[in-house]
Design a protein around this motif. Structure first.
Motif, PDB file in Angstrom:
ATOM      1  N   MET A 115      64.803  27.012  -6.027  1.00 48.02           N
ATOM      2  CA  MET A 115      65.886  26.646  -6.936  1.00 48.02           C
ATOM      3  C   MET A 115      65.926  25.138  -7.185  1.00 48.02           C
ATOM      4  O   MET A 115      66.409  24.682  -8.223  1.00 48.02           O
ATOM      5  CB  MET A 115      67.230  27.113  -6.381  1.00 48.02           C
ATOM      6  N   LEU A 118      64.307  24.057 -10.505  1.00 48.05           N
ATOM      7  CA  LEU A 118      64.825  24.522 -11.800  1.00 48.05           C
ATOM      8  C   LEU A 118      65.058  23.383 -12.800  1.00 48.05           C
ATOM      9  O   LEU A 118      64.763  23.555 -13.991  1.00 48.05           O
ATOM     10  CB  LEU A 118      66.118  25.314 -11.589  1.00 48.05           C
ATOM     11  N   ARG A 121      61.875  22.760 -14.794  1.00 52.45           N
ATOM     12  CA  ARG A 121      61.189  23.850 -15.488  1.00 52.45           C
ATOM     13  C   ARG A 121      61.795  24.055 -16.868  1.00 52.45           C
ATOM     14  O   ARG A 121      62.956  23.741 -17.121  1.00 52.45           O
ATOM     15  CB  ARG A 121      61.278  25.136 -14.668  1.00 52.45           C
ATOM     16  N   PHE A 124      63.429  29.667 -18.641  1.00 48.28           N
ATOM     17  CA  PHE A 124      63.307  30.578 -17.509  1.00 48.28           C
ATOM     18  C   PHE A 124      61.845  30.824 -17.169  1.00 48.28           C
ATOM     19  O   PHE A 124      61.467  31.895 -16.696  1.00 48.28           O
ATOM     20  CB  PHE A 124      64.015  31.902 -17.822  1.00 48.28           C
ATOM     21  N   ASP A 131      55.005  23.588  -8.567  1.00 43.83           N
ATOM     22  CA  ASP A 131      56.280  23.984  -7.985  1.00 43.83           C
ATOM     23  C   ASP A 131      56.069  24.620  -6.613  1.00 43.83           C
ATOM     24  O   ASP A 131      56.741  24.287  -5.636  1.00 43.83           O
ATOM     25  CB  ASP A 131      57.005  24.974  -8.895  1.00 43.83           C
TER      26      ASP A 131
END
Length: 271
Positions: A115, A118, A121, A124, A131
């Protein structure tokens, strides 16, 4: 002879940015909890907030990581007003490890750490190889790689703290805000977390109860009492017996570590 570290190397330190807190005040439910506090954290330095319970440390940190909006004053990172940035831009530059954390769903440890990626990125999209490398490296650094497939809710308090610290690291923040980061940790992990915070590269602002950890790991200390700034400076200048008696109500005896020469404090009750 070694060359420069590649930009996508997961061990590469994160570029730091300067934090400036200028005359910040916080008011909640009609009560003024923080009174015009100003502090500076130069890029890449570790700055500690110390003070007794209820002194305003956590409240001030919440303004820095944008959970609270100051009633007055500004919080700037490299000159940018943090409260004027978008949430996504803030998340790319600031990571926080807070005292309170909750999870309603039992994600795996690997999912919790992921998380932290995020903000970097697009939409979605699936995690990239970079990562995954960052997440694995962070878990390894906090000695939690063996927990990757465990449910987060099944962990002990100390294990959860280490996993959440790994999540903050993979966020690649320019500023890392830590609110009592050594809670629930044994002494070995306390020392490791504070050392890793410095090695990771960002500017660090941390609230600490343990004054010996503050003395050993912070470049500068700011002392709060009843929401007001009462002292600041290098640990050896701030952690003086008279101030500690006045602010914390204890008798402190400064000593030097026989091996490293670092300042340490012995405490007794005031009589």
């Amino acid at each position: 002879m070694t060359g420069p570290v590649p930009a996508d190397d997961p061990t590469r330190p994160t570029p730091a940015q300067e934090l400036a807190v200028d005359a910040v005040s916080v008011q909640l439910a009609g009560a003024r909890l923080v009174h015009e506090v100003s502090l500076r954290a130069a890029a890449g330095r570790v700055v500690g907030l110390i003070g007794p319970n209820g002194s305003g440390k956590s409240t001030l940190l919440r303004c820095v990581y944008r959970v609270l909006r100051p009633a007055g004053g500004t919080v700037r990172l490299d000159g940018d007003d943090l409260h004027a940035l978008t949430a996504r831009e803030t998340a790319r530059r600031v990571a926080a490890l807070t005292q309170e954390h909750s999870a309603e769903f039992d994600f795996t440890v690997a999912e919790v750490v992921a998380m932290g990626r995020l903000p970097h990125r697009r939409g979605f999209g699936a995690p990239t190889d970079r990562d995954r490398e960052r997440c694995a490296e962070a878990l390894r650094k906090v000695r939690a790689g063996h927990l990757a497939d465990r449910g987060f809710l099944s962990l002990s308090g100390g294990e959860k703290q280490r996993v959440l610290f790994a999540r903050a690291l993979v966020q690649e923040p320019r500023l890392l805000v830590l609110d009592e980061p050594t809670n629930h940790l044994d002494i070995a992990h306390q020392l490791e977390v504070l050392a890793l915070a410095r090695e990771a590269g960002p500017t660090v602002l941390t609230a600490l109860h343990d004054l010996n950890l503050a003395a050993g790991h912070c470049d500068l200390l700011y002392v709060l009492r009843a929401g007001r700034l009462v002292a600041s400076g290098p640990p050896a200048e701030v952690l003086q017996p008279a101030l500690l008696a006045e602010v914390f109500g204890v008798r402190a005896t400064p000593v030097r570590h026989p091996g490293t020469g670092a300042l340490q404090l012995l405490f007794d009750r005031l009589t």
